[in-house]
Design an enzyme around this catalytic site. Sequence first.
Site, PDB file in Angstrom:
ATOM      1  N   GLU A 501      19.887 134.570-101.796  1.00 46.94           N
ATOM      2  CA  GLU A 501      19.199 134.467-100.497  1.00 46.94           C
ATOM      3  C   GLU A 501      19.719 133.285 -99.669  1.00 46.94           C
ATOM      4  O   GLU A 501      18.966 132.559 -99.047  1.00 46.94           O
ATOM      5  CB  GLU A 501      17.678 134.386-100.672  1.00 46.94           C
ATOM      6  CG  GLU A 501      17.062 135.690-101.148  1.00 46.94           C
ATOM      7  CD  GLU A 501      15.541 135.685-101.082  1.00 46.94           C
ATOM      8  OE1 GLU A 501      14.956 134.745-100.512  1.00 46.94           O
ATOM      9  OE2 GLU A 501      14.941 136.637-101.602  1.00 46.94           O
ATOM     10  N   GLY A 502      21.006 133.092 -99.689  1.00 49.61           N
ATOM     11  CA  GLY A 502      21.629 131.993 -98.948  1.00 49.61           C
ATOM     12  C   GLY A 502      21.886 130.827 -99.870  1.00 49.61           C
ATOM     13  O   GLY A 502      20.960 130.154-100.306  1.00 49.61           O
TER      14      GLY A 502
END
Length: 823
Positions: A501-502
Site C-alpha cells: 500500500e505504498g
Amino acid sequence: MSFLFWLAVVIGGALWLGYTRASLKTATLTAVAVLLLYWVFGDGGFLWNMLMLAIVAAFALLNNDDLRMQKISKAAFKVMRRALPEMSDTERDALEAGSVGWDGELFSGNPRWNNLLQAPRPGLTEAEQAFLDGPVEHLCSMIDDWQITHELADLPEEIWAYLKKEKFFAMIIPKAYNGLEFSAQAHSAVIAKVSTRSATVSSTIAVPNSLGPGELLMHYGTEEQKNYYLPRLAVGEEIPCFGLTSPRAGSDATSITDSGIVCEGEFNGEKVLGLRLNWDKRYITLAPVATVLGLAFRMYDPDALLGDVEDIGITCALIPTNLPGVTTGRRHFPLNVPFQNGPTQGQDVFVPLSFIIGGQEMAGQGWRMLVDCLTVGRSISLPSTAVGGAKAALAATGAYSRMRRQFKLPVGKFEGVQELIARIAGLTYAMDAAVKYTCTAIDNGEKPGVPSAILKYHCTENARTIANDAMDIHGGKGICLGPSNYLGRGYQAVPISITVEGANIMTRSLIIFGQGAIRCHPHMLKLMEACNQNDMDMALPDFDKHLFGMLGNTTHNAARAMVLALTSARFIDVPSSGPTRRFYQHINRFSAAFALTADAAMMSLQGSLKKREMLSARLGDILSYLYFASTTLKKFSDEGEREQDLPLVKWTLRYYLYAAQEALHGVLRNLPNRWLAGLVRVLVFPRGRMYSAPSDKLGRKVANMMISASDTREHLINGIFLAPVANNIPGRLDQLLRNVERYEALEKKLLSAVKQGTIAVAAPPAMCEAAVVANVFSAAEASEYMSFDDEIVALCAVDDFSTDELMAGVHRPQRQLATETAA
C-alpha cells in the site's frame, strides 16, 4: 529617546501586528502612527528617518491593489510559474482526492482545538459489538497460527468456510446487498483483534474490505454491476482481488504497461465492442484463489471506435478469472506468512466494455477512482493490524517480563527492559488514539488523504520498533519458532506491512509532506492553480489574493512562533486547565513553528523541494508527530481524563513533542539557504531546543504499570483475544499476571526460609516438600505454588523438532525460479 528604544518599538510593534494577524490597513495606520511619534520624539538621524519613511511607503504600495498587482504580484507570478513544474492530470487527481481535517489545522499554525475535541467519540453499535464478541471471538479461538504458517501454508477449510458464513468479507458492503455495513470503527476493531492471533487471517479479511472490487463497485459501479457482484462478494461466493502492481510499475503506479485495446470481438456467442487485455501483475493478495479480478490497465483506442482520443488513460475493470487467457494460482511466499498472494497474467483476454467498473463512461477514470478510494482503506487495514499486533506484543511482553526471572528478579524490573516496555506502551497508546480518531473522521464522511499516509507509515514503522523491542525482551523465547512462539510470525510479517500500500520510504519522503504541503496549506494549492492558468491577466487577481494571504500567514506564524517560544507558550489560551494543559500549549507552539518552517522551505526551494526528499521527509515527520500528539490528547479527553493513565499519556506526549522538536532542528540544519535557516531558527528556537524527552523516572513508572494487572494496562490492551485457551499463550500469561502477587508472596516465604537456613536450595518440587515439612508452607500452599511455577515453566518453554519435522511437507525436484521465469 534612544535608537534602541525606537528599535524595540518597531520590533515589538511588528511582533504584535503579526501575532494578532492585523489587517493590512491596521498595519499601515500603525506604521504611520509610529513614524509620527518618531518625528516628534525621536533623534535617530537621517538614515533612521529614511528607513521609517521606506516602511510607510512600502505599506502605502501594498494598500494600492492595482499598483501592488502590477509591481509585485506580476513579477512574483512569473518567477513562481517558471519554478513550479506543470501539474499533470494524475497529480491533480491525487491532490484533489480526500478531504482536509485536523491535518489542515496543524498546518495553519493556529489549530482550533474545538474542531478536534468536539468530534464524536469512537464507539460501536450493538450489532458491531455483538459481532466482535461472537463471530470474531470464535474465529480467534479457531486459529492455530503454527498450523496455518508451517503445516498448511493456508487457512484450514473450516476457517475459510467460517469467514464466508459469517460475512467477514462483507464489512463494508451495504445491508441492501446482504452485507454487514459496518462503520470504519468496527472494521478497524475486527482487523485489530484478528491480527492478535494471525497476520495471515487478518490480511485475508482486510483485503476484500479495503481498496478493491467491493469498494470500487460501491462508489462507481453501475446498478447492474452492484446487483450482480456485491451480494455474491458478501457471502464469499466470489473472492475478489485487485491487480495494480506489475514488474515494471510498483510505487509509480501510473506507469503501468498493462493494456486494454478497444476492438470488436466475440463474447458469449455475440459480437460486441470490448477490450483486448494483456497484463502481468505481481504481489496481488488473494490472486491465487480469486474468482474476480479488479484490474487496472491503460486503455487505448487506436481505431477511434469510441472517439478521437487514442490514449484514454488508466481504467479499472472486473475480470472473471475463469475467462480464457487468464492465469492465476501460483503463489509468492512473503517471509513465511502464507496469506494468498501471487502473480496473475492475462493474454489476449477479451471482455465487453460493460466490464469496466462504472461502465464505458468511466473509461480513463481509473486513477482518480483509485486515489479517491485509497484514503479510506489505507487508514484502516494496515494501521489497525499494527495496533492489534502492538497490543498483543504489549500484553505478552509485560506479562512475560514479570514471570521470567534472572538474578532472582523479574526481567521487567531491570531498567534496560523497562525502557523498552515504556516505549512499547507509549507507541501503542498513540497508535490506538490516532487510528480511532481517524476512523471516526471517516465515519463522519471525511476521506483523510494526508492522515491515511501518516497512519500507514508511522503505524507500520512503530510496529517494527515494537516487534524489535518485544523480541529483545523475550530473547531466545522469541527467536525459536514453533507452536509456543507468539512473536516470531508477527516479527517476520512487519516488513510486509512496511512494503505494501505504498512503500514506506516513498510515503515518508514524497507523500506525507509533498501532498500535505499543497493539500493542507491554506493558500498553496490556489497559488499553484493560478500559475497553471494560461491567461496571466485572468489568473493574477487570484494569485495576488493568495500570495499575500500566504505572506500574511507566514508573518503571523513567525510572530506566534517567536512569542510562544520565548514564553514557552505559557500564556496562550487552550481548552484544558488540567494536567495536560501544557501539552496543548506546546502543540500550539510547535504547530506555529512547523507552519513557518514549511513556508520558508516552500518559498525558498519552490519546485525543487520535491527533489529534496530528506527535507520533505523531516517536514512530514513534524506534521505526523503533531498529529499523533493531538490525537493522544483527544483519546485522553474522550476517556474522561482518567488520572491513572496520566503517566502513560505524559510519556507519549513528551516522546512525540521531543521528536517534533528534533525533526524541526533537522530541517533547519539542512535548509540550503543558510541565511533564511538562521532567521527561522532565531524565531522558532530563540532560547535553544528546550523541550526534553520522557524522563527515566516516568519511563519506569509506565513500565511498572505494564508488568502488573493495572487498570491502565487492562484499558490499553482492551480489544485483543486473551482467552486463556491452550494454544493462546498470551492469554495464559495474562491469566498468570492477574495472580502473580500471590505467587510472589509464596516465593518470598520460600526464599526467606532458604536465607534463614530452614530449607536448602533445590529444585522447586523438593523445596516445596521441604517447606511443608518445615511448616513454611501448608500442603495447599505448596500445591498452589507448584501449579503456578509449572505454568510459568511451560509458558516460557521453547519448541524443538527433529530434522524431518522441519522439512517442508511437499518436495518438488524442479522449482520454478524467478531467474528462470525472467529468462
